[in-house]
Design an enzyme around this catalytic site. Structure first.
Site, PDB file in Angstrom:
ATOM      1  N   GLY A  70       0.809  -1.216   0.000  1.00  0.00           N
ATOM      2  CA  GLY A  70       0.000   0.000   0.000  1.00  0.00           C
ATOM      3  C   GLY A  70       0.844   1.269   0.000  1.00  0.00           C
ATOM      4  O   GLY A  70       0.526   2.240  -0.697  1.00  0.00           O
ATOM      5  N   THR A  71       1.909   1.267   0.774  1.00  0.00           N
ATOM      6  CA  THR A  71       2.740   2.473   0.887  1.00  0.00           C
ATOM      7  C   THR A  71       3.347   2.833  -0.470  1.00  0.00           C
ATOM      8  O   THR A  71       3.296   3.997  -0.901  1.00  0.00           O
ATOM      9  CB  THR A  71       3.849   2.254   1.943  1.00  0.00           C
ATOM     10  OG1 THR A  71       3.204   1.963   3.196  1.00  0.00           O
ATOM     11  CG2 THR A  71       4.740   3.466   2.093  1.00  0.00           C
ATOM     12  N   ASN A 148      -8.522   3.775   8.273  1.00  0.00           N
ATOM     13  CA  ASN A 148      -7.928   2.641   8.967  1.00  0.00           C
ATOM     14  C   ASN A 148      -8.184   2.640  10.469  1.00  0.00           C
ATOM     15  O   ASN A 148      -8.126   1.602  11.106  1.00  0.00           O
ATOM     16  CB  ASN A 148      -6.417   2.575   8.694  1.00  0.00           C
ATOM     17  CG  ASN A 148      -5.754   3.926   8.729  1.00  0.00           C
ATOM     18  OD1 ASN A 148      -6.196   4.861   8.074  1.00  0.00           O
ATOM     19  ND2 ASN A 148      -4.707   4.042   9.501  1.00  0.00           N
ATOM     20  N   SER A 196      -3.417  -3.550  -0.882  1.00  0.00           N
ATOM     21  CA  SER A 196      -2.324  -4.275  -0.224  1.00  0.00           C
ATOM     22  C   SER A 196      -2.813  -5.640   0.249  1.00  0.00           C
ATOM     23  O   SER A 196      -3.821  -5.730   0.961  1.00  0.00           O
ATOM     24  CB  SER A 196      -1.832  -3.446   0.958  1.00  0.00           C
ATOM     25  OG  SER A 196      -0.791  -4.103   1.627  1.00  0.00           O
ATOM     26  N   HIS A 198      -1.833  -7.860   2.460  1.00  0.00           N
ATOM     27  CA  HIS A 198      -1.855  -8.354   3.850  1.00  0.00           C
ATOM     28  C   HIS A 198      -3.063  -7.881   4.648  1.00  0.00           C
ATOM     29  O   HIS A 198      -3.238  -8.250   5.802  1.00  0.00           O
ATOM     30  CB  HIS A 198      -0.536  -8.036   4.572  1.00  0.00           C
ATOM     31  CG  HIS A 198      -0.347  -6.611   4.996  1.00  0.00           C
ATOM     32  ND1 HIS A 198      -0.531  -6.209   6.298  1.00  0.00           N
ATOM     33  CD2 HIS A 198       0.043  -5.507   4.318  1.00  0.00           C
ATOM     34  CE1 HIS A 198      -0.258  -4.903   6.401  1.00  0.00           C
ATOM     35  NE2 HIS A 198       0.091  -4.464   5.206  1.00  0.00           N
ATOM     36  N   THR A 234      12.579  -7.367 -10.257  1.00  0.00           N
ATOM     37  CA  THR A 234      12.080  -8.730 -10.456  1.00  0.00           C
ATOM     38  C   THR A 234      10.767  -8.916  -9.708  1.00  0.00           C
ATOM     39  O   THR A 234      10.658  -8.543  -8.539  1.00  0.00           O
ATOM     40  CB  THR A 234      13.130  -9.746  -9.933  1.00  0.00           C
ATOM     41  OG1 THR A 234      14.333  -9.531 -10.673  1.00  0.00           O
ATOM     42  CG2 THR A 234      12.654 -11.178 -10.110  1.00  0.00           C
ATOM     43  N   CYS A 321       0.502   1.768  12.293  1.00  0.00           N
ATOM     44  CA  CYS A 321       1.673   2.566  11.926  1.00  0.00           C
ATOM     45  C   CYS A 321       1.965   3.673  12.911  1.00  0.00           C
ATOM     46  O   CYS A 321       3.080   4.147  12.998  1.00  0.00           O
ATOM     47  CB  CYS A 321       1.474   3.175  10.549  1.00  0.00           C
ATOM     48  SG  CYS A 321       1.220   1.895   9.362  1.00  0.00           S
TER      49      CYS A 321
HETATM   50  C1  LIG Z   1      -5.191   3.054   4.797  1.00  0.00           C
HETATM   51  C2  LIG Z   1      -3.827   2.478   4.652  1.00  0.00           C
HETATM   52  N1  LIG Z   1      -3.039   2.896   3.642  1.00  0.00           N
HETATM   53  C3  LIG Z   1      -1.812   2.402   3.446  1.00  0.00           C
HETATM   54  C4  LIG Z   1      -1.295   1.441   4.289  1.00  0.00           C
HETATM   55  C5  LIG Z   1       0.090   0.929   4.035  1.00  0.00           C
HETATM   56  O1  LIG Z   1       0.018  -0.325   3.437  1.00  0.00           O
HETATM   57  P1  LIG Z   1       1.293  -1.319   3.478  1.00  0.00           P
HETATM   58  O2  LIG Z   1       1.354  -1.814   4.891  1.00  0.00           O
HETATM   59  O3  LIG Z   1       0.937  -2.399   2.517  1.00  0.00           O
HETATM   60  O4  LIG Z   1       2.466  -0.535   3.067  1.00  0.00           O
HETATM   61  C6  LIG Z   1      -2.072   0.970   5.362  1.00  0.00           C
HETATM   62  C7  LIG Z   1      -1.519  -0.020   6.305  1.00  0.00           C
HETATM   63  O5  LIG Z   1      -1.793  -0.010   7.478  1.00  0.00           O
HETATM   64  C8  LIG Z   1      -3.377   1.496   5.541  1.00  0.00           C
HETATM   65  O6  LIG Z   1      -4.156   1.102   6.539  1.00  0.00           O
END
Ligand SMILES: Cc1ncc(COP(=O)(O)O)c(C=O)c1O
Length: 388
Positions: A70-71, A148, A196, A198, A234, A321
């Site tokens: 996601g990041t 989140n 993402s 996970h 890759t 986070c």
């Molecule tokens: C809303 C949101 N965006 C982005 C992310 C980041 O995703 P990743 O952990 O796959 O980098 C998260 C992860 O907690 C999230 O909740």
């Protein structure tokens, strides 16, 4: 085994997904760029996953680009559009994940102008505010699908219409929403979408960015010609195969899972709101089904979380986070909560593995710990006031 109620932080990998990944690690392990049969077999797996991801969000396979999560997808969407445009204005909200907020702050320092829209008391952005914030030089609207911390879902269709009407690109960080609520990028009018694996029972470190055909965006990772020359490196083929399997499984079980999680969340919420001075955070209806976020007046959420951990129950304070920091949640502050309410907020996120028994145990333990902590707190005096 304990009781895991932190599915928004991350999920375990579903066994069916893991089986597909294992095969990919040990049998179809070739490099997708190789010309021989090993490479072709690996490429076949990646191609199937691309179709699975596209299917799940109403896109076509050629519009799916695999990333490290996601990041990276958020960084690519926002920096990529900004790099193409070279200058301009971006609209986002004050409650985005740090992956979006910090990217916007970075661009602000580089000379782009950013509007951070406020949200209402439920944590939703108002579509009207988006329209009002548009400028002649607006190049991008980046607004999260679902938050989140509190799970509130934004008015995506309305924002999509506004973006289309004004010819502005629309990116959404849908990391918390994909696999949990239905999403159709073309019906909503989304140009860029981050996801993402996970967060929906797939592996960590793999995600995707949906880029609508014809979108003006630059790459941010340079190197080989992978992903049509748009994202070098890759391919993490076992992870990508896992992402594909996880998203198609999540789509298959979504309706049932939604009903089950929403019922468990209601059960937990009803039990916990029996405590006096407990504030339910987020939207009452328009929210992710498994999210329950409550501020228990007079306690430090950190203390409650640690006590629950000793009982084998995993919950979180704010998002994964930011929970390492002692700063109260900026999301709750943006929603108008006091600093005390923000410090007292605990997030329970229910998932595929949870049962009614888990919820009843978690509710009972939470109530008794809150009562104990409050009894020790000189700040808390229960005046028998109604819950807010
Ligand atoms: C809303 C949101 N965006 C982005 C992310 C980041 O995703 P990743 O952990 O796959 O980098 C998260 C992860 O907690 C999230 O909740």
């Amino acid at each position: 085994m304990g009781i895991y109620l932190d599915h928004s932080a991350t999920t375990y990998v579903d066994k069916k997904v893991l089986a597909k990944m294992t095969q990919c690690y040990s049998e179809t392990f070739g490099n997708t760029s190789s010309q021989h049969s090993y490479g072709r077999d690996a490429e076949k797996g990646v191609g199937a996953a691309r179709a699975q991801v596209a299917d799940a969000i109403g896109a076509s396979p050629g519009e799916i680009y695999f990333t490290s999560g996601g990041t990276e997808s958020d960084n690519w969407a926002i920096k990529g559009v900004a790099k193409f445009a070279r200058k301009g204005h971006i609209i986002t909200t004050g409650i985005e994940h740090r992956a979006v907020l910090d990217t916007c702050k970075y661009l602000e320092a580089k000379g782009f102008s950013i509007t951070y829209l406020p949200v209402d008391a439920f944590g939703a952005v108002r579509a009207d505010d988006v329209e009002k914030a548009l400028q002649d030089d607006t190049i991008l609207i980046s607004i999260m699908f679902a938050n989140n911390e509190v799970g509130t879902i934004n008015p995506m269709a309305q924002i999509g219409q506004i973006a289309k009407k004004h010819g502005v690109l629309f990116h959404t960080d849908a990391v918390q929403a994909v696999g949990h609520v239905p999403i159709d990028v073309s019906a909503i009018g989304i140009d860029l979408l981050s996801l993402s694996a996970h967060k929906f029972y797939g592996p960590k470190g793999v995600g995707a960015l949906y880029i609508k055909n014809g979108t003006n965006i630059e790459k941010i990772i340079h190197g080989g010609s992978h992903e049509k020359g748009m994202r070098a490196g890759t391919l993490n083929s076992p992870g990508i195969v896992g992402l594909g399997a996880a998203i198609s499984l999540a789509t298959e079980v979504m309706d049932n899972e939604f009903v089950k999680e929403a019922a468990l969340a209601k059960r937990l919420k009803d039990a916990l709101l029996q405590l006096p001075k407990a504030k339910y955070n987020g939207h009452p209806d328009d929210r992710l089904p498994g999210n329950v976020n409550i501020s228990f007046d007079g306690i430090e959420a950190e203390a409650l979380m640690l006590h629950l951990d000793l009982e084998g129950i995993a919950v979180s304070t704010g998002s994964a986070c930011s929970s390492g920091s002692t700063n109260p949640s900026y999301v709750l502050k943006e929603m108008g909560c006091t600093i005390e309410q923000a410090r007292a907020a605990v997030r329970f996120t229910i998932g595929r593995c949870n049962t009614t028994k888990d919820i009843d145990t978690a509710a009972k333990k939470t109530k008794s710990i809150v009562e104990k902590l409050r009894a020790l707190s000189p700040l808390f005096a229960d005046k028998g006031e109604k819950n807010v």
